[in-house]
Design a protein around this motif. Structure first.
Motif, PDB file in Angstrom:
ATOM      1  N   GLU A 219       5.007  19.680   6.678  1.00  0.00           N
ATOM      2  CA  GLU A 219       4.422  19.041   7.860  1.00  0.00           C
ATOM      3  C   GLU A 219       2.889  19.146   7.819  1.00  0.00           C
ATOM      4  N   GLU A 220       2.437  20.364   7.451  1.00  0.00           N
ATOM      5  CA  GLU A 220       1.001  20.616   7.391  1.00  0.00           C
ATOM      6  C   GLU A 220       0.325  19.727   6.325  1.00  0.00           C
ATOM      7  N   THR A 221       0.943  19.665   5.155  1.00  0.00           N
ATOM      8  CA  THR A 221       0.390  18.846   4.065  1.00  0.00           C
ATOM      9  C   THR A 221       0.304  17.382   4.487  1.00  0.00           C
ATOM     10  N   MET A 222       1.306  16.928   5.222  1.00  0.00           N
ATOM     11  CA  MET A 222       1.300  15.535   5.667  1.00  0.00           C
ATOM     12  C   MET A 222       0.154  15.302   6.646  1.00  0.00           C
ATOM     13  N   LYS A 223      -0.085  16.315   7.513  1.00  0.00           N
ATOM     14  CA  LYS A 223      -1.176  16.195   8.487  1.00  0.00           C
ATOM     15  C   LYS A 223      -2.524  16.126   7.776  1.00  0.00           C
ATOM     16  N   GLU A 224      -2.672  16.970   6.739  1.00  0.00           N
ATOM     17  CA  GLU A 224      -3.930  16.982   5.977  1.00  0.00           C
ATOM     18  C   GLU A 224      -4.219  15.625   5.337  1.00  0.00           C
ATOM     19  N   ASN A 225      -3.167  14.914   5.018  1.00  0.00           N
ATOM     20  CA  ASN A 225      -3.330  13.626   4.323  1.00  0.00           C
ATOM     21  C   ASN A 225      -3.156  12.423   5.256  1.00  0.00           C
ATOM     22  N   GLU A 226      -3.197  12.705   6.550  1.00  0.00           N
ATOM     23  CA  GLU A 226      -2.874  11.685   7.551  1.00  0.00           C
ATOM     24  C   GLU A 226      -3.671  10.383   7.371  1.00  0.00           C
ATOM     25  N   GLN A 227      -4.973  10.526   7.097  1.00  0.00           N
ATOM     26  CA  GLN A 227      -5.813   9.326   7.009  1.00  0.00           C
ATOM     27  C   GLN A 227      -5.388   8.399   5.867  1.00  0.00           C
ATOM     28  N   TYR A 228      -4.900   8.995   4.748  1.00  0.00           N
ATOM     29  CA  TYR A 228      -4.477   8.163   3.611  1.00  0.00           C
ATOM     30  C   TYR A 228      -3.095   7.562   3.868  1.00  0.00           C
ATOM     31  N   ILE A 229      -2.276   8.370   4.528  1.00  0.00           N
ATOM     32  CA  ILE A 229      -0.906   7.910   4.796  1.00  0.00           C
ATOM     33  C   ILE A 229      -0.934   6.782   5.841  1.00  0.00           C
ATOM     34  N   ARG A 230      -1.854   6.921   6.806  1.00  0.00           N
ATOM     35  CA  ARG A 230      -1.967   5.910   7.859  1.00  0.00           C
ATOM     36  C   ARG A 230      -2.221   4.519   7.267  1.00  0.00           C
ATOM     37  N   ASN A 231      -2.995   4.500   6.170  1.00  0.00           N
ATOM     38  CA  ASN A 231      -3.335   3.218   5.547  1.00  0.00           C
ATOM     39  C   ASN A 231      -2.224   2.657   4.654  1.00  0.00           C
TER      40      ASN A 231
ATOM     41  N   LYS B 100       0.853  -1.193   0.000  1.00  0.00           N
ATOM     42  CA  LYS B 100       0.000   0.000   0.000  1.00  0.00           C
ATOM     43  C   LYS B 100       0.891   1.245   0.000  1.00  0.00           C
ATOM     44  N   VAL B 101       0.691   2.099  -1.016  1.00  0.00           N
ATOM     45  CA  VAL B 101       1.631   3.207  -1.246  1.00  0.00           C
ATOM     46  C   VAL B 101       0.885   4.544  -1.335  1.00  0.00           C
ATOM     47  N   PHE B 102       1.451   5.559  -0.675  1.00  0.00           N
ATOM     48  CA  PHE B 102       0.970   6.934  -0.827  1.00  0.00           C
ATOM     49  C   PHE B 102       2.025   7.701  -1.624  1.00  0.00           C
ATOM     50  N   VAL B 103       1.595   8.424  -2.653  1.00  0.00           N
ATOM     51  CA  VAL B 103       2.563   9.075  -3.555  1.00  0.00           C
ATOM     52  C   VAL B 103       2.593  10.585  -3.317  1.00  0.00           C
TER      53      VAL B 103
ATOM     54  N   HIS C  11      14.225  14.049   2.550  1.00  0.00           N
ATOM     55  CA  HIS C  11      14.745  14.340   3.889  1.00  0.00           C
ATOM     56  C   HIS C  11      13.668  15.002   4.755  1.00  0.00           C
ATOM     57  N   GLN C  12      13.006  15.994   4.175  1.00  0.00           N
ATOM     58  CA  GLN C  12      11.997  16.747   4.930  1.00  0.00           C
ATOM     59  C   GLN C  12      10.827  15.839   5.325  1.00  0.00           C
ATOM     60  N   LEU C  13      10.397  14.998   4.384  1.00  0.00           N
ATOM     61  CA  LEU C  13       9.260  14.104   4.648  1.00  0.00           C
ATOM     62  C   LEU C  13       9.558  13.146   5.801  1.00  0.00           C
ATOM     63  N   THR C  14      10.775  12.643   5.838  1.00  0.00           N
ATOM     64  CA  THR C  14      11.108  11.661   6.890  1.00  0.00           C
ATOM     65  C   THR C  14      11.044  12.297   8.279  1.00  0.00           C
ATOM     66  N   LEU C  15      11.155  13.637   8.342  1.00  0.00           N
ATOM     67  CA  LEU C  15      11.081  14.308   9.652  1.00  0.00           C
ATOM     68  C   LEU C  15       9.668  14.232  10.231  1.00  0.00           C
ATOM     69  N   TYR C  16       8.667  14.146   9.344  1.00  0.00           N
ATOM     70  CA  TYR C  16       7.288  14.242   9.803  1.00  0.00           C
ATOM     71  C   TYR C  16       6.515  12.925   9.717  1.00  0.00           C
ATOM     72  N   LEU C  17       7.128  11.896   9.184  1.00  0.00           N
ATOM     73  CA  LEU C  17       6.415  10.637   8.978  1.00  0.00           C
ATOM     74  C   LEU C  17       7.111   9.494   9.702  1.00  0.00           C
TER      75      LEU C  17
ATOM     76  N   THR D   1      -3.052   4.373  -1.795  1.00  0.00           N
ATOM     77  CA  THR D   1      -3.981   4.895  -0.783  1.00  0.00           C
ATOM     78  C   THR D   1      -4.283   6.371  -1.011  1.00  0.00           C
ATOM     79  N   GLY D   2      -3.481   7.034  -1.835  1.00  0.00           N
ATOM     80  CA  GLY D   2      -3.718   8.444  -2.136  1.00  0.00           C
ATOM     81  C   GLY D   2      -2.465   9.087  -2.687  1.00  0.00           C
ATOM     82  N   GLY D   3      -2.569  10.380  -2.971  1.00  0.00           N
ATOM     83  CA  GLY D   3      -1.410  11.090  -3.495  1.00  0.00           C
ATOM     84  C   GLY D   3      -1.636  12.584  -3.415  1.00  0.00           C
TER      85      GLY D   3
END
Lengths: 295, 214
Positions: free
Chosen positions: B72-84, B22-25, B98-104, B58-60
């Motif tokens: 960070e904010e964008t990741m929070k907005e997409n939390e439900q898709y990323i969680r899956n 299951k992948v989020f893009v 690099h930046q994404l790994t800080l928030y996920l 799961t989303g993109g």
């Protein structure tokens, strides 16, 4: 008489070159040493020529010393940083190697390990400066050496430039090399004595002059001449010579190639202080070329 | 300044995603949009490609600028898709990864290789002009960087491999030192070319470079 004594006393010197093979079999090296010692003044030992991995030039140069053939240890900046270069230079001196030819080196992309990192921490000019510092008893960081070498350092230059910019840049870089410590110059192969004459006219105007050894590569066939023209920067074989090679029967090609080389040597001898014969596979025929040229 | 990227071969992406069904893009609205390696269209194409590979998407989303702190904010907005998802596949440059790994807390897998920092000289033509070496030599080389523009990074003039002003390694590429010579000549400053350049300092800053202003 050593290469240094010969060039410094104004005598005409002859060098040649050979490349170690890929592997640990040193028979070919020993054969070359036997054929060339007592004939040439010194032999360049190439450093992973064309970026193809081979037995190292340092150990091969040491084998030459042991065998009685004076080596010119070729050192490129492609594979080692300044720490390794200086360390290998000290090692070379300990093994009795006195002549070093400082080169920038080809890019790894041209060789058989194209993904290798090209180091180029130094270049030919800064390597010569490093050799000068070692000769003074110091490393590049200014630390004093315990026991110092007195290398006879050389450099190379391209004679035949296709543009004025290239010619100017080659001359400017040659002067930088001399200022950094090059005591002799070997040139890229020359096939036109007139081009060489023009080049030497510019060199004659230098404030600091060093002996110049004209580069000679004997032609093997018209095809190989055309290949060099198309692919080797700074080599230009005139059409007349290519036609001459084309006209002879296959069995006479070698003889004609050697005659052409000998003629070039005879014509350029009055303009320079030595010749550097790059026989590329014909190392054992270098004495024949010399005899034909009356050297 | 743009971070120039190239999409990894699909086989490599497939290997990196092994065991993750299951992948989020994620794409980036700045550099990878410009280079067409991670904009809206490429993210959509990647989603399709992943489905063909048998993955569940799961989303993109395309983040405006993946390397800044709005990520960070964008990741929070997409939390439900990323969680899956088992992982996030990033079509941003490595700075964005690099930046994404800080928030996920999920693995972030790069779908592109970051090649260089470049300028867009004409539409779609990106050119590396600076290696960010920390000791700029442009004042002596007529604004052309030999460390970047010469394959060997030579600072004391060209090697013997110039052919009609082109490099022997690549006949399409101009010899950096011929360009420098021509421009210095126009400026009447050829003396600069004759100046000895000492060996470069490869440790202007320790890696990783960190600077704190103020």
């Amino acid at each position: 008489m050593s290469l240094q004594s010969k060039l410094e006393s104004g005598k005409f010197a002859v060098s040649c070159e050979f490349g170690p093979l890929k592997g640990t079999d040193t028979h070919e090296i020993q054969e070359n040493i036997e054929v060339l010692k007592g004939k040439v003044d010194a032999a360049n030992v190439t450093d992973q020529q064309s970026s193809v991995m081979r037995l190292c030039s340092l150990v091969t140069s040491a084998l030459c010393v042991q065998g009685g053939l004076e080596p010119i240890f070729q050192m490129t900046c492609r594979d080692r940083n300044r720490i390794a270069l200086q360390s290998d230079l000290l090692g070379a001196w300990v093994m009795g190697i006195k002549n070093v030819l400082a080169l920038t080196g080809d890019l790894p992309d041209l060789g058989d390990h194209p993904q290798a990192k090209g180091v180029f921490d130094l270049d030919s000019v800064t390597l010569l400066q490093a050799i000068t510092r070692l000769n003074e008893g110091f490393d590049m960081a200014g630390n004093e050496l315990t026991g110092k070498p007195t290398f006879f350092a050389g450099a190379v230059v391209k004679v035949d430039s296709d543009t004025e910019a290239s010619a100017e840049l080659q001359i400017a870089k040659m002067q930088k090399k001399i200022a950094a410590g090059a005591k002799f110059i070997q040139t890229q192969a020359v096939y036109d004595p007139k081009t060489f004459e023009k080049f030497m006219e510019r060199v004659e105007k230098f404030k600091v002059k060093v002996p110049v050894m004209a580069g000679i590569i004997p032609l093997k066939s018209a095809g190989s001449a055309r290949f060099m023209n198309a692919n080797v920067a700074g080599i230009r074989v005139p059409d007349a010579l290519i036609e001459k090679m084309d006209a002879v029967a296959k069995e006479d090609r070698a003889k004609t190639g050697i005659q052409i080389a000998a003629e070039l040597i005879k014509k350029m001898k009055p303009m320079c202080q030595g010749v550097h014969i790059m026989a590329i596979g014909w190392e054992k025929r270098v004495p024949e070329i010399m005899a034909e040229a009356g050297l | 300044m743009k971070s120039i990227t190239k999409q990894k071969p699909i086989e490599e992406i497939q290997n990196l995603l092994q065991g993750m069904d299951k992948v989020f893009v994620v794409g980036c609205g700045t550099c990878t949009t410009l280079t067409k390696t991670g904009g809206v269209e490429q993210v959509e194409a990647m989603k399709e490609g992943l489905q063909e590979m048998g993955k569940r998407v799961t989303g993109g989303t395309v983040i405006p600028t993946a390397c800044d702190d709005m990520t960070e904010e964008t990741m929070k907005e997409n939390e439900q898709y990323i969680r899956n998802a088992d992982c996030v596949l990033s079509m941003s440059c490595a700075l964005g990864v690099h930046q994404l790994t800080l928030y996920l807390d999920k693995p972030v897998i790069p779908a592109v290789d970051t090649l260089f920092i470049g300028v867009e000289e004409s539409p779609g033509y990106f050119h590396e002009v600076c290696s960010q070496c920390g000791q700029c030599i442009l004042g002596e080389t007529a604004g052309i960087c030999p460390i970047t523009a010469c394959h060997k990074g030579l600072v004391n003039g060209p090697c013997g491999g110039t052919n009609n002003g082109k490099c022997e390694v690549d006949k399409e590429k101009d010899c950096a030192w011929t360009l420098i010579y021509n421009r210095l000549k126009e400026q009447g400053r050829l003396d600069l070319m004759r100046r000895y350049q000492p060996p470069r300092n490869h440790h202007v800053t320790l890696k990783p470079g960190i600077i704190k202003i103020g």
